[in-house]
Design a protein around this motif. Structure first.
Motif, PDB file in Angstrom:
ATOM      1  N   ASN A   1       0.811  -1.216   0.000  1.00 49.37           N
ATOM      2  CA  ASN A   1       0.000   0.000   0.000  1.00 49.37           C
ATOM      3  C   ASN A   1       0.847   1.270   0.000  1.00 49.37           C
ATOM      4  O   ASN A   1       0.548   2.233   0.684  1.00 49.37           O
ATOM      5  N   VAL A   2       1.948   1.260  -0.777  1.00 48.22           N
ATOM      6  CA  VAL A   2       2.787   2.448  -0.917  1.00 48.22           C
ATOM      7  C   VAL A   2       3.091   2.660  -2.395  1.00 48.22           C
ATOM      8  O   VAL A   2       2.635   1.901  -3.259  1.00 48.22           O
TER       9      VAL A   2
ATOM     10  N   VAL B   1      -4.333   0.792  -5.157  1.00 46.89           N
ATOM     11  CA  VAL B   1      -5.719   0.838  -5.659  1.00 46.89           C
ATOM     12  C   VAL B   1      -6.723   0.291  -4.653  1.00 46.89           C
ATOM     13  O   VAL B   1      -7.904   0.145  -4.978  1.00 46.89           O
ATOM     14  N   GLY B   2      -6.270  -0.014  -3.447  1.00 51.16           N
ATOM     15  CA  GLY B   2      -7.212  -0.490  -2.445  1.00 51.16           C
ATOM     16  C   GLY B   2      -6.898  -1.890  -1.962  1.00 51.16           C
ATOM     17  O   GLY B   2      -5.791  -2.408  -2.167  1.00 51.16           O
ATOM     18  N   PHE B   3      -7.909  -2.515  -1.358  1.00 49.03           N
ATOM     19  CA  PHE B   3      -7.716  -3.779  -0.661  1.00 49.03           C
ATOM     20  C   PHE B   3      -8.745  -4.802  -1.103  1.00 49.03           C
ATOM     21  O   PHE B   3      -9.908  -4.477  -1.369  1.00 49.03           O
ATOM     22  N   GLY B   4      -8.302  -6.048  -1.169  1.00 47.15           N
ATOM     23  CA  GLY B   4      -9.209  -7.133  -1.491  1.00 47.15           C
ATOM     24  C   GLY B   4     -10.051  -7.534  -0.297  1.00 47.15           C
ATOM     25  O   GLY B   4      -9.874  -7.030   0.827  1.00 47.15           O
TER      26      GLY B   4
ATOM     27  N   ASP C   1     -11.790  -0.080 -10.675  1.00 46.08           N
ATOM     28  CA  ASP C   1     -12.360   0.930  -9.778  1.00 46.08           C
ATOM     29  C   ASP C   1     -11.445   2.168  -9.723  1.00 46.08           C
ATOM     30  O   ASP C   1     -11.918   3.312  -9.732  1.00 46.08           O
ATOM     31  N   ALA C   2     -10.134   1.927  -9.664  1.00 43.47           N
ATOM     32  CA  ALA C   2      -9.185   3.045  -9.648  1.00 43.47           C
ATOM     33  C   ALA C   2      -9.235   3.822 -10.962  1.00 43.47           C
ATOM     34  O   ALA C   2      -9.158   5.063 -10.971  1.00 43.47           O
TER      35      ALA C   2
ATOM     36  N   PRO D   1      -3.462  -5.482   0.338  1.00 42.27           N
ATOM     37  CA  PRO D   1      -3.401  -4.384  -0.638  1.00 42.27           C
ATOM     38  C   PRO D   1      -3.094  -4.871  -2.046  1.00 42.27           C
ATOM     39  O   PRO D   1      -2.553  -5.950  -2.258  1.00 42.27           O
ATOM     40  N   MET D   2      -3.374  -3.980  -2.994  1.00 39.74           N
ATOM     41  CA  MET D   2      -3.018  -4.212  -4.397  1.00 39.74           C
ATOM     42  C   MET D   2      -2.690  -2.871  -5.034  1.00 39.74           C
ATOM     43  O   MET D   2      -3.051  -1.811  -4.529  1.00 39.74           O
ATOM     44  N   GLY D   3      -1.989  -2.933  -6.159  1.00 37.86           N
ATOM     45  CA  GLY D   3      -1.607  -1.722  -6.867  1.00 37.86           C
ATOM     46  C   GLY D   3      -1.728  -1.886  -8.361  1.00 37.86           C
ATOM     47  O   GLY D   3      -1.984  -2.985  -8.875  1.00 37.86           O
ATOM     48  N   MET D   4      -1.542  -0.787  -9.061  1.00 35.02           N
ATOM     49  CA  MET D   4      -1.648  -0.758 -10.523  1.00 35.02           C
ATOM     50  C   MET D   4      -0.460   0.000 -11.098  1.00 35.02           C
ATOM     51  O   MET D   4      -0.031   1.014 -10.543  1.00 35.02           O
ATOM     52  N   GLN D   5       0.053  -0.485 -12.226  1.00 34.30           N
ATOM     53  CA  GLN D   5       1.157   0.175 -12.919  1.00 34.30           C
ATOM     54  C   GLN D   5       0.627   1.217 -13.900  1.00 34.30           C
ATOM     55  O   GLN D   5      -0.261   0.919 -14.701  1.00 34.30           O
TER      56      GLN D   5
END
Length: 465
Positions: A180-181, A419-422, A274-275, A427-431
């Motif tokens: 989450n960073v 991008v938030g949490f499952g 969603d992001a 956490p998860m992120g997007m490139q």
């Protein structure tokens, strides 16, 4: 948790001393690090506090003056055990800083130790036989990612406000996503490496910044990007763009799972979409994008050039019987593949790389590409790597992170944004991936998104010090 920019402003304004900040930092590390194992190779506390007192007694040396930092254990730091996560170098204490560390030290930062990494940085899971496993602060049963896993955990838990990382195959982006960073892989050549050995051929790996805010990424980036005329791919210094409040005029190409090519947990795609919907609300145009190249070709080129680069660097350890037995199986596999390659095989892989670079650079439809930063949520930390994803067998130790290859293969700038949490609380992120040289624009886009979301603050790790 205050970000690095705020802390430095407070230090410069005399609102706190470097000694006070260091005392708080060490207390935080004492409270949370034993369970997570993110910061390793710590210097003696008395020496650290002496440096902090000295920082208070001297004029500012640079933009990081008085700020605590720990360096990823793939970079050599003078006087601090620098192991690369390998028992071969378990007692290695360098007599000089590498180029990046020289710049961080010259900017006034106080180096307190190292951050954990997998052995020689291989694999997106930070464990090694020297320091052990780094665990995820959102669930200590699962991986923190890698290879900059220690750095990401230190940021997520407030043990550090700023961290360096490196990225060959998602080593900044994956752990940033799983903690989450933010993690930024710069355009190849923007951050100069040490001008030793071959400086022309291998363009797969780069150092870069990690932080809880975009302005902190820019802060560290400006410190480490000073051009070096000894390096043939060195580029002009980085200059941030002014802050904007809208993404109007920006077109984002959403690749998703590349038409089903990448096996991927469905919830990851939904979080990214969603992001992207939030980015639409900020003015961006988002549309599906199918890159004009077969992903199988990218994977073939990547695995060829990666093994070739690893073999070129680490073959001496393989050829020495005393050190070969201390290498992990994944390293031996990479070296043996690289040593077996012909020059023509390497050339053909680079032709694919060249084709992909030109194809993205010349397409008019999108400004940046968007992809998930990982194909799965953090896995059991006791595993070495996941051998299946969504029921699909992985044929190598790194196939489960194939989604990071489009940027890595051609040295494109790529920013992981949270991008938030499952549903499981992870956490998860997007490139966000741009053209080479568009680093300032990518970070400007990231700042607009950060201003609207600020996931690191919204869902900060709840560990009591």
């Amino acid at each position: 948790m205050r970000d690095a920019t705020d802390l430095i402003r407070a230090l410069q304004a005399g609102e706190m001393s470097s000694h006070d900040l260091m005392t708080q930092t060490l207390a935080r590390i004492d409270a949370v690090n034993p369970a997570l194992n993110a910061i390793v190779g710590m210097r003696p506390v008395d020496d650290i506090l002496t440096d902090a007192k000295a920082a208070d007694a001297t004029p500012p040396k640079g933009p990081l003056h008085g700020l605590p930092i720990a360096i990823k254990d793939l970079a050599e730091v003078k006087g601090i055990r620098s192991t690369f996560g390998s028992p071969i170098f378990a007692d290695n204490i360098p007599t000089a800083d590498c180029l990046m560390v020289q710049r961080i030290r010259a900017a006034g930062a106080i180096i307190i130790g190292k951050t954990n990494t997998p052995e020689f940085g291989l694999g997106s899971h930070s464990y090694n036989p020297v320091y052990g496993v780094t665990r995820n602060p959102y669930d200590r049963r699962v991986s923190a990612g890698g290879s900059s896993g220690g750095a990401a955990v230190a940021l997520a838990t407030g043990m550090l406000a700023l961290a360096d990382g490196s990225d060959m195959m998602g080593s900044l982006r994956n752990p940033a996503a799983w903690n989450n960073v933010y993690g930024f892989r710069p355009s190849y050549g923007l951050v100069p490496d040490d001008p030793v050995g071959d400086t022309f051929l291998h363009q797969l790996s780069t150092n870069g910044p990690m932080a809880r805010s975009i302005r902190d990424l820019e802060l560290l980036l400006q410190v480490i990007v000073v051009p070096d005329a000894r390096l043939p791919h060195s580029t002009p210094a980085f200059t941030p763009l002014p802050n904007v409040t809208t993404l109007k005029g920006l077109t984002i190409g959403w690749i998703g799972d590349w038409g089903g090519y990448y096996p991927m947990e469905p919830e990851i795609l939904q979080l990214c979409e969603d992001a992207l919907e939030q980015m639409r609300g900020l003015g961006a145009t988002v549309k599906p994008f199918m890159p004009p190249i077969a992903p199988e070709q990218l994977w073939h080129a990547w695995t060829t050039l990666r093994s070739w680069a690893i073999a070129a660097k680490q073959a001496p350890l393989y050829h020495n019987p005393e050190t070969r037995d201390l290498l992990k199986p994944e390293m031996i596999w990479e070296i043996e593949r690289g040593l077996a390659m012909s020059a023509i095989e390497v050339h053909e892989a680079s032709l694919i790389r060249s084709t992909w670079f030109a194809a993205f650079a010349s397409q008019p439809d999108v400004d940046i590409m968007a992809l998930p930063s990982a194909q799965i949520f953090p896995f059991n930390a006791d595993l070495h790597w996941p051998d299946t994803v969504m029921g699909r067998k992985m044929d190598s130790y790194h196939r489960w992170m194939e989604v990071v290859v489009p940027a890595s293969l051609t040295g494109l700038p790529a920013l992981n944004v949270p991008v938030g949490f499952g549903a499981g609380g992870l956490p998860m992120g997007m490139q966000l991936i741009g053209q080479r040289g568009s680093d300032a624009r990518i970070l400007q886009i990231g700042q607009v998104y950060h201003g609207a979301t600020d996931w690191p603050r919204q869902r900060a790790v709840k560990i009591k010090a």
